[in-house]
Scaffold this motif. Structure first.
Motif, PDB file in Angstrom:
ATOM      1  N   GLU A  37     -14.061  29.891 -13.711  1.00 58.78           N
ATOM      2  CA  GLU A  37     -12.699  29.017 -14.019  1.00 58.78           C
ATOM      3  C   GLU A  37     -12.173  28.335 -12.900  1.00 58.78           C
ATOM      4  O   GLU A  37     -12.610  28.861 -11.800  1.00 58.78           O
ATOM      5  N   ILE A  38     -11.309  27.724 -13.095  1.00 60.54           N
ATOM      6  CA  ILE A  38     -10.653  26.958 -11.865  1.00 60.54           C
ATOM      7  C   ILE A  38      -9.151  27.225 -12.199  1.00 60.54           C
ATOM      8  O   ILE A  38      -8.246  27.061 -13.182  1.00 60.54           O
ATOM      9  N   ARG A  39      -8.184  27.722 -11.173  1.00 60.43           N
ATOM     10  CA  ARG A  39      -6.872  27.778 -11.070  1.00 60.43           C
ATOM     11  C   ARG A  39      -6.183  27.491  -9.946  1.00 60.43           C
ATOM     12  O   ARG A  39      -6.764  27.226  -9.104  1.00 60.43           O
ATOM     13  N   GLY A  40      -4.954  27.464 -10.218  1.00 65.79           N
ATOM     14  CA  GLY A  40      -3.944  26.843  -9.072  1.00 65.79           C
ATOM     15  C   GLY A  40      -3.736  27.850  -8.305  1.00 65.79           C
ATOM     16  O   GLY A  40      -4.062  28.964  -8.624  1.00 65.79           O
ATOM     17  N   TYR A  41      -3.828  27.583  -6.801  1.00 66.05           N
ATOM     18  CA  TYR A  41      -3.544  28.613  -5.757  1.00 66.05           C
ATOM     19  C   TYR A  41      -2.197  29.018  -5.875  1.00 66.05           C
ATOM     20  O   TYR A  41      -1.197  28.258  -5.918  1.00 66.05           O
ATOM     21  N   ASP A  42      -1.927  30.696  -5.883  1.00 65.48           N
ATOM     22  CA  ASP A  42      -0.593  31.069  -5.868  1.00 65.48           C
ATOM     23  C   ASP A  42      -0.567  32.212  -4.690  1.00 65.48           C
ATOM     24  O   ASP A  42      -1.347  33.312  -5.014  1.00 65.48           O
ATOM     25  N   SER A  43      -0.105  31.846  -3.707  1.00 60.24           N
ATOM     26  CA  SER A  43       0.111  32.595  -2.711  1.00 60.24           C
ATOM     27  C   SER A  43       0.769  34.209  -2.764  1.00 60.24           C
ATOM     28  O   SER A  43       0.411  35.035  -2.222  1.00 60.24           O
TER      29      SER A  43
END
Length: 165
Positions: A37-43
């Motif tokens: 899957e592809i996810r937004g980066y969440d620091s």
């Protein structure tokens, strides 16, 4: 004809699919079959771990699975940039292990025929090409094709495994 021959025939007639992502101004491709899957980066969702290589951002909990997160810019010795809304994490399945890689962005999925892929260039000992499978060309575009499985199972990645375990 066995199943391996059939799969090879399909690759030769239908090509292989690659997920295209960017780092700096360069496009890279990885085998789409390795992508979960592809996810937004969440620091906020990444927890740092002590004594791991600097390219490892940390780990995150993905639906109960602890996933190491690797910054490919740092892994490839590129300059660091601030993450933005385009920065994503590509979640990969590599040899029964889930790993996330941070990239600048994902653009598309391309099918490359064998005639569109050439061997990786040889740079001698100055630059390692052991993680490259070739160079793909589509019109004016050139993609660096990465053997993501070899990259993610390299010796230094085993340090990540031992830290997470």
């Amino acid at each position: 004809m066995n199943i391996t021959d059939i799969k090879q025939d399909q690759v030769e007639t239908q090509g292989r699919e690659f997920l295209v992502f960017t780092l700096a101004d360069q496009e890279y491709g990885i085998d789409i079959l390795k992508v979960q899957e592809i996810r937004g980066y969440d620091s906020q969702a990444v927890t740092r771990i002590a004594n791991v290589p600097s390219f490892v951002k940390g780990v995150t909990n993905l639906r109960g699975v602890i996933v190491p997160i690797v910054d490919l810019r740092m892994k490839f010795n590129m300059e660091h940039v601030e993450y933005n809304a385009q920065t994503v994490v590509v979640i990969l399945n590599v040899r029964s292990r889930v790993v996330g890689v941070v990239v600048d962005g994902v653009s598309d999925v391309l099918i490359l025929q064998p005639s569109q892929v050439s061997a990786p260039p040889q740079f001698g000992s100055a630059f390692s090409t052991e993680y490259l499978t070739g160079i793909g060309t589509v019109g004016d575009r050139m993609l660096i094709l990465v053997d993501i499985e070899r990259l993610m199972t390299s010796e230094e990645m085993s340090l990540v495994e031992s830290a997470v375990a």
